[in-house]
Scaffold this active site. Structure first.
Site, short mmCIF file in Angstrom:
data_model
loop_
_atom_site.label_atom_id
_atom_site.label_comp_id
_atom_site.label_asym_id
_atom_site.label_seq_id
_atom_site.Cartn_x
_atom_site.Cartn_y
_atom_site.Cartn_z
N VAL A 72 21.35 59.99 30.52
CA VAL A 72 21.22 58.80 31.37
C VAL A 72 21.45 59.16 32.82
O VAL A 72 22.40 59.89 33.15
CB VAL A 72 22.23 57.71 30.94
CG1 VAL A 72 22.21 56.53 31.91
CG2 VAL A 72 21.95 57.24 29.51
N CYS A 73 20.59 58.64 33.70
CA CYS A 73 20.79 58.76 35.14
C CYS A 73 20.45 57.42 35.79
O CYS A 73 20.31 56.42 35.10
CB CYS A 73 19.97 59.90 35.72
SG CYS A 73 18.18 59.61 35.68
N ALA A 74 20.29 57.39 37.09
CA ALA A 74 20.04 56.12 37.78
C ALA A 74 18.63 55.60 37.53
O ALA A 74 18.44 54.41 37.26
CB ALA A 74 20.28 56.28 39.28
#
Length: 376
Positions: A72-74
């Site tokens: 998960v990232c932005a």
């Protein structure tokens, strides 16, 4: 083999079904600590993307080999890069969250709450990534929304699937933690947009004043929405009694907490209104009403079906915010336990007033972060 993608609807199902998932969050530590994907059976490792550019050796001993890994990232780009490295190192069942935390923030999960009079239905739209709760009442070929968020296509499409058109869009108050979809829904569908007038003194658009004891009928059946003036979170906060069975409490009363009175900088002025609503006005309605709030704080408040709500009488027994007899103690509890302000709250208020019109990307940025509408 390359990294696979997992969309936010698939993640939402894992949250609601309490499935296991291992999340590798590659955002900065502060961002992760402030706000992440919550799941009862989820495990986490947070290592910033920049620490993994040269390889995943720093975290190899923390990653499972027998479980799905969701990176998960932005926005979804960095997670895909890290996911590819995991696959190259021999990890199987590696997924990148499509659209990242921005997409997670926008996902709405519709859950049927109840059957209403004459075949009517009541739905709750759970925004798992933000803690927002919106509602739709369907009666025949008409629908009404309450506290709709800015992803208005979801509501329009859902009503259409049910053979209905949105004719009323209501907000319990002028929101400060997220951008309302009520006015935009009215523009798109021709619906009437209702807003409490005491919260609308600075708005730059036309609206229908929502006053205490107003009754809005949805469809040709006998489903009525009764407005109940209930200030405290804002000076205009208004609750709705739907079909004589459900109390839509806005941001005044939650399952495990109560609303904060300070988002317009008026905590000392409005804490008295908050107490009067919770300890007097709500006492005058039936304790059998089922409370449906506009927000939830944590996934602990989710019922087995993923909905959020509880009977008013039960909340008077279990919710600490409803059981502080001494008024001065109540004032101290409220004004001294205020969480940080929601991100961009003043800009969000001005957007909801029609004073500014940020573009889509800016609106997404403004809403990033957790729900902060309750007293902690």
């Amino acid at each position: 083999m390359s990294v696979q993608t997992m969309n936010v609807k698939e993640v939402a199902k894992k949250v609601l079904n309490k499935e296991q998932l291992f999340i590798l969050d590659v955002r900065n530590e502060d961002d992760f600590n402030d706000w992440k994907i919550e799941g009862e059976q989820f495990s986490y490792v947070n290592t910033p993307y920049f620490d993994l550019i040269d390889g995943i050796d720093p975290i190899k001993d923390q990653l499972p080999t027998d479980q799905d890994i969701l990176v998960v990232c932005a926005k979804g780009g960095s997670s895909e890069f890290v996911g590819e490295m995991l696959v190259e190192e021999g990890y199987e069942n590696v997924y990148s969250l499509e659209g990242g935390m921005k997409a997670w923030s926008e996902h709405l999960e519709p859950i049927k709450v109840a059957d209403l009079t004459d075949g009517g239905e009541l739905y709750q739209f759970v925004r798992l990534g933000k803690g927002c709760l919106s509602y739709m009442i369907i009666s025949g070929d008409e629908a009404a929304t309450i506290d709709a968020v800015r992803m208005t296509d979801v509501f329009v499409d859902f009503a259409k699937e049910k053979g209905a058109k949105i004719t009323h869009a209501l907000d319990t108050h002028l929101h400060a933690d997220h951008i309302s979809g009520g006015r935009r829904l009215a523009e798109k569908t021709g619906a009437t947009y209702w807003l409490p007038p005491k919260d609308a003194t600075e708005v730059q658009f036309e609206y229908k004043p929502l006053n205490d004891q107003d009754v809005i009928q949805v469809g040709s059946s006998n489903i009525d929405v009764h407005a109940l003036y209930s200030p405290g979170h804002t000076i205009g906060s208004t609750s709705f009694i739907v079909d004589d069975q459900y109390l839509l409490s806005g941001d005044i009363l939650f399952v495990n907490s109560i609303g904060r009175p300070d988002l317009a900088g008026k905590a000392e002025d409005w804490v008295g209104d908050l107490r009067e609503t919770l300890y007097s006005r709500y006492k005058e309605v039936s304790s059998e009403l089922y409370v449906l709030p506009a927000h939830f704080m944590t996934n602990d408040e989710l019922n087995e079906d993923g909905s959020v709500g509880e009977k008013l009488g039960t909340l008077y027994e279990k919710n600490h915010g409803l059981n502080v007899e001494d008024e001065s103690e109540f004032r101290s509890m409220v004004t001294e336990n205020l969480p940080p302000q929601p991100n961009s709250h003043q800009e969000i208020r001005e957007t909801n007033m029609g004073k500014i019109s940020p573009d889509h990307d800016r609106q997404r940025e403004m809403e990033i972060g957790p729900n902060r509408c309750a007293i902690q």
